[in-house]
Design an enzyme around this catalytic site. Structure first.
Site: not given
Length: 457
Positions: A168, A332
């Site tokens: 990240d 998702e």
């Protein structure tokens, strides 16, 4: 009489000489065998001879990962409540709390890569030909806890595989440096060429995996399947077991993909903006391209190389990816939806008969807090013996017995600050099974098998 006696003495001497000769031959062979140096070729050749077994034992003794302290991991894994309770009590003692290895400590130990790999006991050779001939690609998205990342890498590392690590952009510089230092010690582990600032529930989480996927397709390793992981994952299968599971898919993919509940529709019916966080606007989105029906799933998937290739060349796949970039938590649903698009390699038809829950897919084992309970009363799994984070179980030792009977390849979530004993026991279990092909105990003891774990919490 005298002649008969002489004959008996003669045969007796011959018999004694024969026995001593056999014993001498046995000792000579044994000493020669024990003096042989183990050749890695003998380990990976599927010959099944004594030398192979001896070499594997020798390497295991050097590379085993025994758990710390007095706990008996074999008993814990078998579900022995007394051993679990005893170790859970140990978790409550402040002086026994896990102290994480720091970024700086990893920077220091990786200055000499050979020392690092030796001390951390990486297995730097293939354990059998089947594994050697079936390389796997991993996309690893991480942002903190350098020790947990390194332990995950060690648990899944094999020299024939290839690993892309997405760090990240928001991570501290010391973490980034430590992650790069670790990856630099391996020819088949690298940091992604493009890094994202990953914002929770935004497109950046999907883009991080896509960046790694693109890099992995450029790798010289001709991997067959891709698995993606995060820093709170841990494998519950050996590399050999993972290979067997992937081969059994026969080109298909495995992931959660179901008709979404009504409350989730707002996630893709409106336009979302994100910078430091993600915010819903009042602007309604149009339908997905070609009115592709949206399916609900997970961010974690098991997909073939052809599936990954198609993400960058298949027109419908590319259109859906572009359309999803301004939605909420696209990780998702994007993979679950692509899995049901005709023409995507390894796809499943969109008919509800082909729906697959997280219990049936092999990608990830998760305990959702709202579904925990007594399995005798119909709950899908027992209560979490660790703690909960965003309604997901962060596993404790009492979950291992149930976990290791499931067919999934990985489990989520783990945290050494919650229960490092659980991770240590998994490390010990997996390393032993990798070398010996069986558990530390040949059979599970059936005591306490489906007893509720609430009393342990």
């Amino acid at each position: 009489m005298l002649t008969r006696l002489r004959r008996k003495l003669c045969w007796g001497h011959l018999y004694i000489f024969f026995i001593w000769g056999c014993l001498l031959l046995f000792l000579t062979c044994l000493l020669k065998y024990m003096s042989l140096e183990c050749d890695l070729g003998d380990v990976i050749r599927d010959s099944g001879d004594l030398q192979k077994s001896y070499c594997k034992d020798q390497y295991y003794m050097t590379l085993k990962l025994p758990a710390n302290g007095q706990k008996n991991c074999s008993k814990i894994i078998r579900g022995n409540l007394d051993e679990i309770k005893k170790t859970l009590l140990d978790n409550l003692i402040v002086k026994n709390k896990k102290v994480d290895v720091t970024d700086v400590e990893y920077l220091n130990i990786t200055k000499d890569c050979n020392v690092f790999k030796e001390r951390r006991k990486y297995v730097m050779f293939s354990l059998n030909k089947e594994e050697q001939d079936f390389p796997i690609a991993y996309s690893m998205v991480v942002h903190d806890n350098i020790e947990m990342f390194e332990r995950l890498l060690r648990a899944i590392y094999a020299p024939q595989n290839v690993y892309c690590v997405h760090v990240d952009k928001k991570s501290p510089e010391s973490f980034k440096e430590a992650a790069r230092a670790i990856t630099s010690c391996f020819d088949n582990v690298f940091v992604a060429s493009k890094l994202e600032k990953v914002i929770y529930a935004s497109w950046s989480r999907v883009q991080a995996d896509l960046n790694c996927m693109e890099d992995l397709l450029q790798s010289e390793v001709q991997w067959r399947y891709l698995l993606n992981t995060c820093g709170t994952d841990f494998p519950i299968k050996t590399n050999s077991e993972i290979v067997k599971a992937l081969k059994s898919l026969n080109g298909k993919n495995s992931m959660e993909s179901e008709k979404p509940p009504a409350y989730k529709r707002i996630r893709w019916e409106y336009h979302y903006q994100w910078n430091e966080s993600i915010i819903r606007t009042n602007i309604k989105k149009g339908p997905p391209p070609l009115n592709i029906p949206i399916f609900s799933g997970s961010a974690y998937i098991v997909v073939s190389r052809d599936f990954v290739k198609s993400l960058f060349v298949n027109p419908m796949g590319k259109q859906l990816i572009e359309w999803a970039k301004d939605t909420y938590s696209p990780d998702e649903y994007i993979w679950a939806t692509l899995q049901r698009v005709h023409g995507i390699p390894g796809y499943m038809p969109k008919n509800y008969k082909y729906d697959s829950s997280d219990i049936h897919a092999i990608a990830r084992l998760v305990k959702w807090q709202s579904l925990e309970g007594d399995m005798r009363e119909g709950a899908p799994y027992t209560s979490c013996t660790g703690t909960h984070r965003r309604e997901v179980c962060v596993y404790g030792m009492g979950d291992l017995h149930w976990m290791l009977k499931q067919h999934h390849l990985f489990a989520n979530k783990f945290d050494p600050k919650v229960d490092d004993h659980a991770i240590q026991c998994l490390e010990e279990y997996l390393r032993y099974k990798s070398f010996h092909g069986k558990e530390m105990q040949s059979q599970w003891r059936m005591e306490d098998v489906d007893r509720p774990m609430r009393s342990l919490i």
